[in-house]
Design a protein around this motif. Structure first.
Motif, mmCIF file in Angstrom:
data_model
loop_
_atom_site.group_PDB
_atom_site.id
_atom_site.type_symbol
_atom_site.label_atom_id
_atom_site.label_comp_id
_atom_site.label_asym_id
_atom_site.label_seq_id
_atom_site.Cartn_x
_atom_site.Cartn_y
_atom_site.Cartn_z
ATOM 1 N N THR A 133 3.375 10.217 -5.308
ATOM 2 C CA THR A 133 3.576 8.802 -4.969
ATOM 3 C C THR A 133 3.702 7.918 -6.204
ATOM 4 N N TYR A 134 3.283 8.431 -7.355
ATOM 5 C CA TYR A 134 3.378 7.624 -8.566
ATOM 6 C C TYR A 134 4.807 7.581 -9.113
ATOM 7 N N ILE A 135 5.665 8.446 -8.603
ATOM 8 C CA ILE A 135 7.075 8.395 -9.007
ATOM 9 C C ILE A 135 7.741 7.146 -8.424
ATOM 10 N N PRO A 136 7.677 6.911 -7.089
ATOM 11 C CA PRO A 136 8.241 5.656 -6.584
ATOM 12 C C PRO A 136 7.496 4.433 -7.090
ATOM 13 N N LEU A 137 6.182 4.555 -7.324
ATOM 14 C CA LEU A 137 5.429 3.432 -7.889
ATOM 15 C C LEU A 137 6.048 2.991 -9.212
ATOM 16 N N GLY A 138 6.264 3.940 -10.115
ATOM 17 C CA GLY A 138 6.855 3.610 -11.406
ATOM 18 C C GLY A 138 8.260 3.074 -11.289
ATOM 19 N N LEU A 190 0.862 -1.176 0.000
ATOM 20 C CA LEU A 190 0.000 0.000 0.000
ATOM 21 C C LEU A 190 0.900 1.227 0.000
ATOM 22 N N ILE A 191 0.702 2.119 -0.950
ATOM 23 C CA ILE A 191 1.463 3.363 -0.961
ATOM 24 C C ILE A 191 0.561 4.453 -0.406
ATOM 25 N N LEU A 192 0.895 4.930 0.785
ATOM 26 C CA LEU A 192 0.112 5.967 1.450
ATOM 27 C C LEU A 192 0.649 7.342 1.099
ATOM 28 N N LEU A 230 -4.809 6.446 1.444
ATOM 29 C CA LEU A 230 -4.271 5.507 0.472
ATOM 30 C C LEU A 230 -4.214 6.165 -0.898
ATOM 31 N N SER A 231 -3.054 6.068 -1.550
ATOM 32 C CA SER A 231 -2.899 6.616 -2.890
ATOM 33 C C SER A 231 -3.090 5.536 -3.943
ATOM 34 N N VAL A 232 -2.355 4.447 -3.819
ATOM 35 C CA VAL A 232 -2.391 3.379 -4.813
ATOM 36 C C VAL A 232 -1.830 2.115 -4.172
ATOM 37 N N CYS A 274 1.807 -5.182 -10.530
ATOM 38 C CA CYS A 274 0.537 -4.631 -11.015
ATOM 39 C C CYS A 274 0.122 -3.473 -10.129
ATOM 40 N N PRO A 275 -0.013 -2.271 -10.697
ATOM 41 C CA PRO A 275 -0.531 -1.142 -9.921
ATOM 42 C C PRO A 275 -2.050 -1.256 -9.832
ATOM 43 N N ILE A 276 -2.622 -0.850 -8.699
ATOM 44 C CA ILE A 276 -4.060 -1.043 -8.475
ATOM 45 C C ILE A 276 -4.691 0.242 -7.951
ATOM 46 N N GLU A 277 -5.620 0.786 -8.722
ATOM 47 C CA GLU A 277 -6.419 1.942 -8.299
ATOM 48 C C GLU A 277 -7.889 1.574 -8.118
#
Length: 220
Positions: free
Chosen positions: A145-150, A82-84, A191-193, A164-167
């Motif tokens: 937060t989408y920068i570390p996600l990528g 979970l990316i908060l 929660l962001s993603v 797999c990213p989940i929104e």
């Protein structure tokens, strides 16, 4: 890695909807993936995120029940993250958190802190007008937060790990679940993603993308 090796990792990566539950990621490899997230850039270097690795099966089941986008991943992934995102209150130019980052983490002096806060205030008040609308402010934080996600997904692909990213979740419902489960504090995080990591259960068809010249435009 050679450039072609890196591109091959991008071509290989797919949004994995279901993982092989019997195949686990080596912990050293997973810490490497998390470290690429931790080292990611953010606006002013404020790192408005936290990565929560969920290992409890009962909580993963509840997440699955509340997140329509995690039906095939929550219980089959090797690691579920979970990316908060911090809330606007924590990210205001005059917050305790911003002072902590500037002085304790970045090691700035009080004079340097004052100059930095002045610039951040101008950015928040005038450049992006974040203080006018709390929702706009929150969405700006979540974009960080989408920068570390990528970066984590790319790093995973480069070492042969799927992701797999989940929104696919209701924001209010999932936030209430995570608060009730003690994952995050009300008013401090949202929660962001989500992102699942593991090994694909089956092969994919080759990736399709628009042509390079359709996507890229040069000026001058």
């Amino acid at each position: 890695m050679k450039k072609e090796d890196i591109l091959d990792a991008y071509r290989w990566r797919q949004a994995t909807k279901e993982f092989d539950a019997d195949r686990k990621i080596d912990e050293e490899d997973f810490e490497f993936i998390l470290e690429t997230g931790r080292l990611s850039p953010s606006s002013f270097g404020f790192e408005p995120w936290q990565f929560v690795v969920v290992r409890r099966e009962d909580l993963l089941q509840k997440i699955k029940d509340h997140a329509w986008g995690a039906q095939g991943q929550a219980l089959t992934a090797s690691h579920f993250v979970l990316i908060l995102a911090r809330t606007p209150e924590a990210m205001r130019y005059d917050s305790d958190y911003i002072r902590h980052v500037v002085t304790d983490v970045q090691g700035r002096t009080e004079d340097e802190y004052a100059l930095r806060v002045k610039r951040v205030r101008e950015f928040q008040e005038q450049d992006y007008r974040l203080l006018d609308d709390e929702r706009v402010f929150q969405e700006w934080i979540k974009r960080q937060t989408y920068i570390p996600l990528g970066n984590m997904m790319t790093a995973a692909a480069q070492i042969g790990v799927d992701s797999c990213p989940i929104e696919g979740f209701n924001q209010a419902d999932i936030d209430e679940l995570l608060i009730s489960e003690g994952v995050m504090e009300r008013g401090a995080w949202s929660l962001s993603v989500m992102v699942a990591f593991g090994h694909r259960a089956r092969d994919f068809a080759p990736k399709t993308r628009r042509d390079f010249n359709e996507v890229v435009k040069y000026i001058g």
